[in-house]
Design a protein around this motif. Structure first.
Motif, short mmCIF file in Angstrom:
data_model
loop_
_atom_site.label_atom_id
_atom_site.label_comp_id
_atom_site.label_asym_id
_atom_site.label_seq_id
_atom_site.Cartn_x
_atom_site.Cartn_y
_atom_site.Cartn_z
N ALA A 124 44.44 42.38 50.62
CA ALA A 124 45.07 42.92 49.42
C ALA A 124 44.22 42.64 48.18
CB ALA A 124 46.47 42.34 49.26
N PHE A 127 41.78 45.12 46.69
CA PHE A 127 42.23 46.33 45.99
C PHE A 127 42.45 46.10 44.50
CE2 PHE A 127 42.94 47.30 50.34
CZ PHE A 127 42.79 48.66 50.45
N GLY A 131 46.22 47.13 42.54
CA GLY A 131 46.48 47.59 43.91
C GLY A 131 47.09 46.50 44.78
N GLN A 132 46.83 45.23 44.41
CA GLN A 132 47.24 44.12 45.26
C GLN A 132 48.74 44.11 45.63
OE1 GLN A 132 46.05 40.35 43.66
NE2 GLN A 132 45.91 39.40 45.68
N VAL A 135 49.55 46.97 48.09
CA VAL A 135 49.07 46.73 49.46
C VAL A 135 49.90 45.64 50.13
CG1 VAL A 135 47.12 45.96 50.85
CG2 VAL A 135 46.75 47.48 48.90
#
Lengths: 488, 488
Positions: A124, A127, A131-132, A135
């Motif tokens: 994750a 990203f 994004g973390q 994800v």
């Protein structure tokens, strides 16, 4: 109806009732307290291991709590120590197998999920900050949904349910914790060590202070279930063929009839047997139970015992039915039927004691053979039913049904005997010294001649296997009585 | 034997076996993967709610995790948020009743144990620095041991087991935490709020996204169990009295025989019924299930169904027995026996559909009465069994037993019918419009005259209740056939 009456009367009634209730309260609560105390005492007396188990849990918890208490954990919530307490509480089961099963499930699931969680976090983090969470959310969702679904598989449900729960728990906590790997390793070390302390406390106390082995309990349960069936069958003959007077049964005996109820527990024993067998698999070698003890075979014996219990349940419907058969017919079949039932009971009793003592069952075969002989005797007895009473087919049906069910039970007992023999092979039961001398034992190989072990003198029972009762009768016309014995 | 052979040969054999195993590995694992995929698909298809449940758990966990993740918890282990995750995982059950039961248990136990824990801590602090750990240890020991013992009470085990576990857990944690009351209140607030968030998430998702009601499941299970019994009984006649040729049964039909197996699930349904009834109690009013829906009565109906299943199990032993009765006798009893069985099946089928649709069962009574008539017909039929065959009592016993067990089943079905009627009263099933006109219905009050509802024309069956078949015959000598119908 009550709705139509005046409300004031209703209120008064309510008040009276409430007042009565209040007045009765001290008496009632006293009665209730006595009832609770009595059932508590009964629970403890029925199985004193329950009391010991409770004390063991208290001891484990006190030990772990004090460890937690005495450590300088005031500078935080004492998370690590807390896990030891939690571990003891959720892991400590009544049987050692249960405790071990939970402990191993917990251990493996935590390690696996921890590693996967770290991987998920690492993935994750690739990203970026935005994004973390997305994800991570997707990963947690997928893994939690998939793991939850696996809990519907009956085999996983039976053995690894707790492991799956801990797996989801640890994975979510680790992957979402937001810690960097180095920090996590420190935490993981802390948490693992306290979990290990908790787990080890459970296992040590569970194993060394009056251990309760699931395997041994299963072993005893199977034996005692067979014994319950035996008790019923041994008593059935006397109960069904009671002395008759003026065409009605006379209840002479006011003795304990509990033997007629014991089999009912066998009817619903499936789930408890399965869970015990499941726990037993996790237990180390103990007593005469090896590591690869054939627990599955116990389940087979249990299933056959249940089968027999179903037949007994059908039989039990006739034991006090008013629709008793005509006296004469009953007298005719009384001897062979009682013999069938009693010999089945004896066969089961010796099978049960063979299981209990873990010796190769030997004498049951004799009783099984005797019960089969009784079946043949029954068939012969029917031939002699006098012919002028043909109007009374209806009257003989209940008794005939009892006999017919008993014949089914004989078959059932034979199957139980076979499965117990198989168990004794698989579990390497110790064999008893044969009580017949070698020169006699060669007779026994011929299959149809079996020694009678219960007597003091040497007897042989010769059963001549014939398809129909006719052939038997012609072969052995001078001995129409039960269990032809030939003194050697 | 193998021990005597040379070891080199043994090793070679081991190697060959191992190599064969390695070679087979890819194929085997592929086959295994396909098998797992198929069973997964089957699990999902059998009950699609399982898939939905898994997704619901995933959703709840993701929501709670992200809440936890997004909050600034980096300055600690994030204990508070962690509790939300833990709560979701341990609380989310397949049925709403299960979730609520666990949630309420958890809530009450936490509050009670928290308060007691504070009290214990306060008490212990009175004994000074040295006495405190001793007093705390004793208190934890006593409470843990006592609480563990209460888990052996069957009622507590069934309903409050999880609550007791949480009680011990919370009490130990709070009493040993060593915090002062003010600090604890802050922590308790934090922890309670996150537990509430977790619990509320579970309950909301469980209740509003495709809810699974334990009560509804129990309701359907009881109905479908009765239906399985009905299927067996409806098919039994045709199966047992198959066309006979050359004295041996001809197996004409290779059709689906699964209806002969369905009843076996009923034999072991006790534990699942009890746990469902237990969960159902916690569920709020939903659909046509009120708050005080008589779940106990479902257990009674279930117990009677099991009783019937035991009889069917005994019956099932005769369905393919070689020991078939003499043709003539079988022909004599074929019609009444088939009728008994079929009418019992119909009665159960309509009872099952009455439960399913929650309408007051009406027509079953007719079928129960029909089956009772068939019992009488059977008794009459026996009278006409010709007299010269008295030698063959042995040959008729299996068929007579089948008839006798069927008579027991008729009694059993009558009891099931009564208990379903009681259920329909207690649960206020809606009543259907009677299909007979008022002037006819007064006939019905007399009890022995029942309308036949399945036909198009109006029929009445007149059953003349007589103690013995004799009295019946003398009252109605010109009608020895089955189900005397009197066209109105």
């Amino acid at each position: 109806m009550e709705m139509d009456q005046p409300t004031i009367q209703q209120k008064a009634r309510h008040f009276t009732r409430a007042w009565g209730w209040v007045k009765a309260l001290p008496g009632e609560s006293k009665a209730k307290a006595i009832k609770v105390a009595k059932s508590t005492q009964k629970l403890g007396e029925d199985d004193p291991r329950r009391v010991i188990h409770s004390l063991k849990v208290g001891l484990a918890l006190t030990l772990v709590s004090l460890l937690y208490y005495s450590r300088p954990l005031y500078d935080g919530f004492g998370v690590a120590g807390m896990w030891a307490v939690i571990t003891v509480i959720v892991m400590f089961e009544f049987t050692l197998g249960g405790t071990l099963s939970k402990g191993l499930n917990r251990g493996f699931a935590t390690l696996l999920a921890g590693a996967l969680g770290l991987g998920a976090q690492h993935l994750a983090s690739l990203f970026g900050r935005k994004g973390q969470p997305v994800v991570l959310g997707i990963l947690v969702f997928l893994l939690a949904a998939a793991s939850t679904f696996t809990r519907f598989f009956p085999r996983i449900k039976a053995r690894y349910d707790y492991g799956v729960v801990i797996f989801i728990l640890t994975f979510s906590l680790v992957s979402v914790s937001g810690y960097r790997v180095e920090e996590l390793l420190v935490l993981a070390h802390q948490r693992l060590s306290t979990v290990l302390i908790g787990g080890a406390t459970c296992i040590v106390i569970s194993m060394f202070i009056c251990p309760v082995w699931a395997g041994e309990d299963l072993h005893k349960l199977i034996a005692s279930n067979i014994e319950e069936l035996a008790k019923y069958l041994e008593g059935f003959g006397g109960e069904y063929f009671q002395p008759v007077e003026d065409g009605r049964n006379v209840k002479v005996s006011n003795t304990d009839k509990s033997f007629l109820q014991g089999y009912k527990n066998v009817l619903n024993s499936k789930s408890i047997e399965e869970s015990m067998a499941n726990f037993a698999r996790w237990e180390p070698r103990h007593g005469r139970f090896g590591f690869r003890h054939p627990w599955k075979q116990y389940l087979k014996v249990g299933a056959l015992s249940r089968q027999c219990a179903y037949q007994i349940e059908a039989l039990n419907g006739y034991i006090n039915s008013d629709n008793q058969a005509r006296l004469e017919f009953r007298c005719k079949i009384q001897e062979p039927c009682t013999k069938m039932s009693t010999e089945c009971g004896k066969a089961l009793k010796s099978l049960a004691s063979a299981i209990k003592t873990m010796t190769v069952p030997s004498s049951p075969n004799v009783h099984v053979e005797n019960s089969k002989t009784a079946v043949n005797d029954f068939k012969i007895a029917l031939k002699t039913v006098s012919l002028e009473q043909d109007q009374d087919i209806l009257a003989i049906i209940p008794a005939a049904t009892v006999a017919s069910i008993l014949i089914e039970i004989v078959k059932c007992v034979e199957r139980i005997s076979e499965s117990v023999h198989e168990l004794s092979n698989l579990a390497h039961f110790k064999s008893e010294e044969p009580t017949v001398s070698p020169d006699k034992s060669q007779f026994l190989r011929r299959g149809s001649i079996k020694p009678v072990l219960e007597g003091d003198t040497d007897h042989f029972i010769i059963t001549i296997h014939g398809k129909s009762a006719d052939s038997r009768e012609s072969e052995n016309p001078q001995a129409p009585k039960l269990g032809q014995r030939l003194d050697v």
